[in-house]
Design a protein around this motif. Sequence first.
Motif, PDB file in Angstrom:
ATOM      1  N   MET A 139       0.842  -1.191   0.000  1.00 15.50           N
ATOM      2  CA  MET A 139       0.000   0.000   0.000  1.00 15.50           C
ATOM      3  C   MET A 139       0.885   1.252   0.000  1.00 15.50           C
ATOM      4  SD  MET A 139      -3.010   1.071   2.714  1.00 15.50           S
ATOM      5  CE  MET A 139      -3.982  -0.367   2.285  1.00 15.50           C
ATOM      6  N   THR A 140       0.587   2.191  -0.874  1.00 18.18           N
ATOM      7  CA  THR A 140       1.367   3.417  -0.958  1.00 18.18           C
ATOM      8  C   THR A 140       1.020   4.336   0.214  1.00 18.18           C
ATOM      9  OG1 THR A 140      -0.273   4.665  -2.230  1.00 18.18           O
ATOM     10  CG2 THR A 140       1.274   3.261  -3.470  1.00 18.18           C
ATOM     11  N   PRO A 141       1.897   5.322   0.515  1.00 22.88           N
ATOM     12  CA  PRO A 141       1.570   6.285   1.578  1.00 22.88           C
ATOM     13  C   PRO A 141       0.244   6.996   1.346  1.00 22.88           C
ATOM     14  CG  PRO A 141       3.887   6.460   0.992  1.00 22.88           C
ATOM     15  CD  PRO A 141       3.263   5.526  -0.006  1.00 22.88           C
ATOM     16  N   LEU A 142      -0.042   7.335   0.089  1.00 21.29           N
ATOM     17  CA  LEU A 142      -1.304   8.009  -0.212  1.00 21.29           C
ATOM     18  C   LEU A 142      -2.491   7.092   0.078  1.00 21.29           C
ATOM     19  CD1 LEU A 142      -2.224  10.770  -1.357  1.00 21.29           C
ATOM     20  CD2 LEU A 142      -2.457   9.631  -3.571  1.00 21.29           C
ATOM     21  N   GLN A 143      -2.380   5.818  -0.290  1.00 21.13           N
ATOM     22  CA  GLN A 143      -3.450   4.856  -0.023  1.00 21.13           C
ATOM     23  C   GLN A 143      -3.626   4.631   1.475  1.00 21.13           C
ATOM     24  OE1 GLN A 143      -1.830   1.672  -2.409  1.00 21.13           O
ATOM     25  NE2 GLN A 143      -3.218   2.090  -4.128  1.00 21.13           N
ATOM     26  N   THR A 144      -2.511   4.649   2.218  1.00 24.09           N
ATOM     27  CA  THR A 144      -2.588   4.508   3.674  1.00 24.09           C
ATOM     28  C   THR A 144      -3.380   5.641   4.295  1.00 24.09           C
ATOM     29  OG1 THR A 144      -0.472   3.331   3.809  1.00 24.09           O
ATOM     30  CG2 THR A 144      -1.227   4.451   5.805  1.00 24.09           C
ATOM     31  N   LEU A 145      -3.083   6.880   3.891  1.00 29.21           N
ATOM     32  CA  LEU A 145      -3.816   8.031   4.415  1.00 29.21           C
ATOM     33  C   LEU A 145      -5.285   7.969   4.031  1.00 29.21           C
ATOM     34  CD1 LEU A 145      -1.332  10.998   3.809  1.00 29.21           C
ATOM     35  CD2 LEU A 145      -1.883   9.879   5.968  1.00 29.21           C
ATOM     36  N   GLU A 146      -5.551   7.585   2.801  1.00 22.34           N
ATOM     37  CA  GLU A 146      -6.932   7.496   2.330  1.00 22.34           C
ATOM     38  C   GLU A 146      -7.723   6.486   3.162  1.00 22.34           C
ATOM     39  OE1 GLU A 146      -9.868   8.691  -0.687  1.00 22.34           O
ATOM     40  OE2 GLU A 146      -7.967   9.511   0.017  1.00 22.34           O
ATOM     41  N   GLN A 147      -7.131   5.342   3.443  1.00 20.88           N
ATOM     42  CA  GLN A 147      -7.814   4.304   4.210  1.00 20.88           C
ATOM     43  C   GLN A 147      -8.095   4.771   5.627  1.00 20.88           C
ATOM     44  OE1 GLN A 147      -6.453   0.158   3.896  1.00 20.88           O
ATOM     45  NE2 GLN A 147      -6.447   0.071   6.138  1.00 20.88           N
ATOM     46  N   ILE A 148      -7.115   5.426   6.254  1.00 24.92           N
ATOM     47  CA  ILE A 148      -7.296   5.928   7.617  1.00 24.92           C
ATOM     48  C   ILE A 148      -8.430   6.946   7.667  1.00 24.92           C
ATOM     49  CG2 ILE A 148      -6.235   7.337   9.434  1.00 24.92           C
ATOM     50  CD1 ILE A 148      -3.560   5.992   8.704  1.00 24.92           C
ATOM     51  N   CYS A 149      -8.494   7.823   6.663  1.00 26.26           N
ATOM     52  CA  CYS A 149      -9.537   8.857   6.638  1.00 26.26           C
ATOM     53  C   CYS A 149     -10.916   8.261   6.391  1.00 26.26           C
ATOM     54  CB  CYS A 149      -9.200   9.908   5.581  1.00 26.26           C
ATOM     55  SG  CYS A 149      -7.740  10.890   5.968  1.00 26.26           S
ATOM     56  N   VAL A 150     -11.004   7.272   5.515  1.00 31.64           N
ATOM     57  CA  VAL A 150     -12.284   6.596   5.275  1.00 31.64           C
ATOM     58  C   VAL A 150     -12.770   5.927   6.560  1.00 31.64           C
ATOM     59  CG1 VAL A 150     -13.382   4.652   4.097  1.00 31.64           C
ATOM     60  CG2 VAL A 150     -11.977   6.266   2.799  1.00 31.64           C
ATOM     61  N   GLU A 151     -11.880   5.291   7.297  1.00 31.21           N
ATOM     62  CA  GLU A 151     -12.260   4.642   8.550  1.00 31.21           C
ATOM     63  C   GLU A 151     -12.740   5.669   9.570  1.00 31.21           C
ATOM     64  OE1 GLU A 151      -8.825   2.473   9.700  1.00 31.21           O
ATOM     65  OE2 GLU A 151      -9.159   0.837   8.271  1.00 31.21           O
ATOM     66  N   ALA A 152     -12.091   6.840   9.602  1.00 26.95           N
ATOM     67  CA  ALA A 152     -12.503   7.882  10.535  1.00 26.95           C
ATOM     68  C   ALA A 152     -13.890   8.410  10.185  1.00 26.95           C
ATOM     69  CB  ALA A 152     -11.489   9.025  10.525  1.00 26.95           C
ATOM     70  N   ILE A 153     -14.157   8.579   8.896  1.00 27.41           N
ATOM     71  CA  ILE A 153     -15.494   9.015   8.462  1.00 27.41           C
ATOM     72  C   ILE A 153     -16.532   7.966   8.827  1.00 27.41           C
ATOM     73  CG2 ILE A 153     -16.943   9.479   6.461  1.00 27.41           C
ATOM     74  CD1 ILE A 153     -14.456  10.637   5.073  1.00 27.41           C
ATOM     75  N   ALA A 154     -16.267   6.715   8.494  1.00 27.24           N
ATOM     76  CA  ALA A 154     -17.219   5.638   8.739  1.00 27.24           C
ATOM     77  C   ALA A 154     -17.549   5.502  10.214  1.00 27.24           C
ATOM     78  CB  ALA A 154     -16.654   4.322   8.201  1.00 27.24           C
ATOM     79  N   ALA A 155     -16.580   5.771  11.063  1.00 27.19           N
ATOM     80  CA  ALA A 155     -16.794   5.638  12.498  1.00 27.19           C
ATOM     81  C   ALA A 155     -17.792   6.652  13.033  1.00 27.19           C
ATOM     82  CB  ALA A 155     -15.462   5.779  13.231  1.00 27.19           C
ATOM     83  N   HIS A 156     -18.010   7.744  12.313  1.00 27.02           N
ATOM     84  CA  HIS A 156     -18.923   8.796  12.774  1.00 27.02           C
ATOM     85  C   HIS A 156     -20.278   8.754  12.066  1.00 27.02           C
ATOM     86  CE1 HIS A 156     -16.101  10.851  15.345  1.00 27.02           C
ATOM     87  NE2 HIS A 156     -15.210  10.888  14.381  1.00 27.02           N
ATOM     88  N   LEU A 157     -20.439   7.922  11.063  1.00 26.51           N
ATOM     89  CA  LEU A 157     -21.692   7.841  10.321  1.00 26.51           C
ATOM     90  C   LEU A 157     -22.607   6.769  10.925  1.00 26.51           C
ATOM     91  CD1 LEU A 157     -20.362   8.081   6.653  1.00 26.51           C
ATOM     92  CD2 LEU A 157     -21.503   9.876   7.967  1.00 26.51           C
ATOM     93  N   PRO A 158     -23.956   6.904  10.825  1.00 22.57           N
ATOM     94  CA  PRO A 158     -24.673   8.006  10.169  1.00 22.57           C
ATOM     95  C   PRO A 158     -24.630   9.283  10.999  1.00 22.57           C
ATOM     96  CG  PRO A 158     -26.231   6.518  11.191  1.00 22.57           C
ATOM     97  CD  PRO A 158     -24.876   5.880  11.350  1.00 22.57           C
ATOM     98  N   PHE A 159     -24.586  10.399  10.325  1.00 23.31           N
ATOM     99  CA  PHE A 159     -24.448  11.692  10.986  1.00 23.31           C
ATOM    100  C   PHE A 159     -25.134  12.741  10.129  1.00 23.31           C
ATOM    101  CE2 PHE A 159     -22.460  15.562  12.367  1.00 23.31           C
ATOM    102  CZ  PHE A 159     -22.206  15.373  13.720  1.00 23.31           C
ATOM    103  N   GLU A 160     -26.182  13.339  10.637  1.00 15.92           N
ATOM    104  CA  GLU A 160     -26.968  14.268   9.827  1.00 15.92           C
ATOM    105  C   GLU A 160     -26.973  15.694  10.375  1.00 15.92           C
ATOM    106  OE1 GLU A 160     -30.826  12.584   9.509  1.00 15.92           O
ATOM    107  OE2 GLU A 160     -30.163  10.842   8.341  1.00 15.92           O
ATOM    108  N   ASP A 161     -26.487  15.882  11.577  1.00 21.49           N
ATOM    109  CA  ASP A 161     -26.561  17.185  12.228  1.00 21.49           C
ATOM    110  C   ASP A 161     -25.399  18.061  11.782  1.00 21.49           C
ATOM    111  OD1 ASP A 161     -27.316  19.232  13.859  1.00 21.49           O
ATOM    112  OD2 ASP A 161     -26.453  18.372  15.684  1.00 21.49           O
ATOM    113  N   ALA A 162     -25.410  18.432  10.508  1.00 17.28           N
ATOM    114  CA  ALA A 162     -24.327  19.235   9.949  1.00 17.28           C
ATOM    115  C   ALA A 162     -24.759  20.682   9.802  1.00 17.28           C
ATOM    116  CB  ALA A 162     -23.898  18.687   8.597  1.00 17.28           C
ATOM    117  N   ALA A 163     -23.817  21.595   9.973  1.00 14.38           N
ATOM    118  CA  ALA A 163     -24.088  22.999   9.710  1.00 14.38           C
ATOM    119  C   ALA A 163     -24.428  23.160   8.228  1.00 14.38           C
ATOM    120  CB  ALA A 163     -22.872  23.844  10.061  1.00 14.38           C
ATOM    121  N   PRO A 164     -25.299  24.110   7.872  1.00 19.24           N
ATOM    122  CA  PRO A 164     -25.713  24.263   6.468  1.00 19.24           C
ATOM    123  C   PRO A 164     -24.551  24.338   5.486  1.00 19.24           C
ATOM    124  CG  PRO A 164     -27.097  25.610   7.865  1.00 19.24           C
ATOM    125  CD  PRO A 164     -26.020  25.040   8.763  1.00 19.24           C
ATOM    126  N   ARG A 165     -23.481  25.037   5.832  1.00 14.82           N
ATOM    127  CA  ARG A 165     -22.377  25.190   4.884  1.00 14.82           C
ATOM    128  C   ARG A 165     -21.603  23.898   4.658  1.00 14.82           C
ATOM    129  NH1 ARG A 165     -17.624  28.987   7.119  1.00 14.82           N
ATOM    130  NH2 ARG A 165     -16.727  28.234   5.181  1.00 14.82           N
TER     131      ARG A 165
END
Length: 275
Positions: free
Chosen positions: A1-27
């Motif tokens: 896995m390349t460094p870029l792919q490593t960062l991408e995977q870590i970020c996807v996992e961080a997003i998934a850990a917080h979903l579902p999530f609907e209480d977002a500011a309008p912007r």
Amino acid sequence: MTPLQTLEQICVEAIAAHLPFEDAAPRYRWLLDRWNAITEPSGRRPTPPGLEFEEAYDDLGFPPRMARFHRQALAKLPQLLRAEIGVQQLLFHDGDVLAALAAYQTNVFTDRLNQQLADRIPAGATVLELGGGAGLTTAKALRAGYLFTDVSTVFTRAAEQRFGVKTAILDINEDFDQQADVVIAGNVLHNATHIGKTLERIHRAADLLLFTESTRDSAITLTGMQFLLSPPTTRERIFLTADEWRAELSAAGFDTEPSTPDESGQQLFVARRRT
């Protein structure tokens, strides 16, 4: 896995850990839509990135402060999404705006594209740089007959001191009368409130336009710098696709050379005024 792919995977996992999530500011509702598009709810608690996070950032040529910023952002995604805190608090915590923005743009991908952009400037050409910012494109492209512009005096004054270059205040969302053989812009044109009108202004200013842009989203940008780039008003996304850029350029009177994005999704565009 390349460094870029490593960062991408870590970020996807961080997003998934917080979903579902609907209480977002309008912007930031558009940002939540993009999160939902790249991952599925997992029900897991967020796992802080390990040492490989810093190692991957280092391998990609980013300064250490960028990894520190992004690690903090991943830990505070819900607060950022609700606009309870601003990403500026994390990115500019020490008040050094120049260093913070330079950290975001200092990496192997941007460095390579800036060099490719500089190599396409004809010898002896006068150059008008739009949105010079921290000066990373400037450092590669600087030559005689160079005008560095930005909307902020923070950046124009820094450019004067660092490069000894002529500078001017210029807003790409307003008409300007500067002329040059070549207009260059490093990852700045997406900031235009109306891309077509900005390209028309550039068309009146020069025969050749050289610029770099990201042409696709990634989990990395969607969990960090997109909070900074996100406008106050509702918007579906920040970056145009390559085809959308070509369509906008053609409508503004430019012909473009073929080009493709690199691994990071950044791309160099070469556009000549149609005769």
